[in-house]
Enzyme design. Structure first.
Site, mmCIF file in Angstrom:
data_model
loop_
_atom_site.group_PDB
_atom_site.id
_atom_site.type_symbol
_atom_site.label_atom_id
_atom_site.label_comp_id
_atom_site.label_asym_id
_atom_site.label_seq_id
_atom_site.Cartn_x
_atom_site.Cartn_y
_atom_site.Cartn_z
ATOM 1 N N ASP A 254 27.377 30.901 46.081
ATOM 2 C CA ASP A 254 26.343 31.909 45.849
ATOM 3 C C ASP A 254 26.725 33.206 46.551
ATOM 4 O O ASP A 254 26.981 33.224 47.750
ATOM 5 C CB ASP A 254 25.012 31.375 46.403
ATOM 6 C CG ASP A 254 23.833 32.254 46.045
ATOM 7 O OD1 ASP A 254 23.905 32.966 45.028
ATOM 8 O OD2 ASP A 254 22.826 32.214 46.782
ATOM 9 N N HIS A 255 26.780 34.290 45.800
ATOM 10 C CA HIS A 255 27.041 35.627 46.339
ATOM 11 C C HIS A 255 28.337 35.723 47.142
ATOM 12 O O HIS A 255 28.349 36.187 48.282
ATOM 13 C CB HIS A 255 25.866 36.114 47.197
ATOM 14 C CG HIS A 255 24.711 36.605 46.386
ATOM 15 N ND1 HIS A 255 24.735 37.798 45.691
ATOM 16 C CD2 HIS A 255 23.508 36.046 46.146
ATOM 17 C CE1 HIS A 255 23.582 37.952 45.055
ATOM 18 N NE2 HIS A 255 22.826 36.902 45.309
ATOM 19 N N GLY B 220 14.637 36.658 49.026
ATOM 20 C CA GLY B 220 13.770 36.436 50.178
ATOM 21 C C GLY B 220 12.335 36.139 49.788
ATOM 22 O O GLY B 220 11.960 36.102 48.612
ATOM 23 N N SER C 47 14.219 30.355 48.796
ATOM 24 C CA SER C 47 13.112 30.618 49.728
ATOM 25 C C SER C 47 12.014 29.562 49.631
ATOM 26 O O SER C 47 11.444 29.163 50.653
ATOM 27 C CB SER C 47 12.516 32.005 49.467
ATOM 28 O OG SER C 47 13.442 33.014 49.766
#
Length: 311
Positions: A82-83, A181, A259
């Site tokens: 991820d990312h 987030g 999240s």
């Protein structure tokens, strides 16, 4: 069954009008909670690892845990970076057994994003690994991702065809109103996804899998429970689950969820210690935390993703 790539998963998801859940993992209990839910729902699964998770748990530990999950469940599971923000971390994950990686070049210019993404694609495809690229910038903070509201920007549909053609990516993460987030919208602010952008991209890239990041719904009861047992989280508003389900019925084949898992686990641990202040055995508080993760994932598989029974 061994680890799989996302290619066949996304093809089936696009044709079936559902999405695959991409759940971030950091430790054994989180992996177990996710995979137990998916096994009961007979759902395909993407377990994704951020750079922060690799630093925290170490690559080798996470891979062995994920391999155990595949053996235990028999599910088709892809393991995804991820990312990834540069070529080196993508290369490290590819060489280390990941079946899918994301190269996030969205902070660069359009042409530099293309060049970086193509470099990763060329390396990954030579090793039968799939690649996710990104156009547009999501606001929010999560692990090493930090984009202010001022720097966020929606994906420009006019760029997607050139980007996909020149890079050869297998899927594309877009920005249509989600954010990273827990603090996505202020109380009273109405969440809204730009379905017009998504539909325009779908017209330009028929059959091509689209990805949504920052798609936790920030389930209110978990925020309330965290605060009930000593937390200090402000009221947070996430993406309504019905909007995400609508997106999954269009071109979105992968929806990232992190999240909501953190909130479920933290709420459970706080509640346990409030009710059992004398406990000190990690098994006593991590067992209900694992169960909370499992319940949250089942909720997402059924209400949001629509992929139950698709394994």
């Amino acid at each position: 069954m061994s680890l799989v790539t996302t290619t066949e998963m996304f093809k089936k998801a696009y044709q079936g009008g559902y999405a695959i859940g991409a759940f971030n993992v950091n430790n054994m209990e989180i992996i177990q909670g996710i995979t137990e839910a998916a096994m009961e729902e007979k759902a395909p699964l993407i377990l994704q690892v951020s750079a922060g998770a690799r630093k925290y748990a170490k690559h080798v530990y996470l891979m062995k845990l994920i391999e155990a999950a595949v053996e235990d469940t028999g599910l088709p599971i892809a393991v995804h970076l991820d990312h990834g923000d540069d070529f080196e971390i993508c290369k490290s994950c590819i060489d280390g057994g990941f079946t899918s990686v994301m190269i996030d070049g969205s902070k660069h210019s359009f042409q530099d994003n293309i060049a970086l993404t193509k470099k990763v694609v060329d390396y990954a495809h030579a090793k039968s690994v799939t690649v996710e690229g990104e156009l547009g910038k999501l606001a929010g903070i999560e692990d090493d991702v930090n984009v202010s509201d001022a720097d966020a920007q929606f994906t420009d549909p006019s760029e997607v065809e050139e980007f996909v053609e020149k890079t050869g990516v297998d899927s594309l993460a877009i920005a249509i109103g989600t954010s990273h987030g827990a603090y996505k919208f202020k109380p009273g602010q109405k969440p809204q996804l730009r379905f017009d952008i998504l539909e325009d991209i779908q017209r330009r890239l028929p059959g091509f899998p689209i990805v949504l990041h920052g798609a936790s719904s920030v389930v209110p009861e978990f925020v309330q429970k965290v605060n009930q047992y000593g937390g200090k989280m402000p009221d947070a508003v996430g993406i309504p689950e019905e909007m995400l389900r609508q997106a999954a019925g269009l071109a979105v084949c992968k929806i990232n969820i992190d999240s909501d898992l953190r909130l479920a686990m933290t709420a459970s641990v706080r509640e346990h210690f409030a009710q059992n202040p004398g406990h000190f055995d990690p098994r006593q508080y991590l067992s209900p935390a694992r169960a909370a993760i499992k319940a949250m994932v089942k909720r997402k598989l059924v209400n949001v993703l629509g992929c139950s029974g698709k394994a």
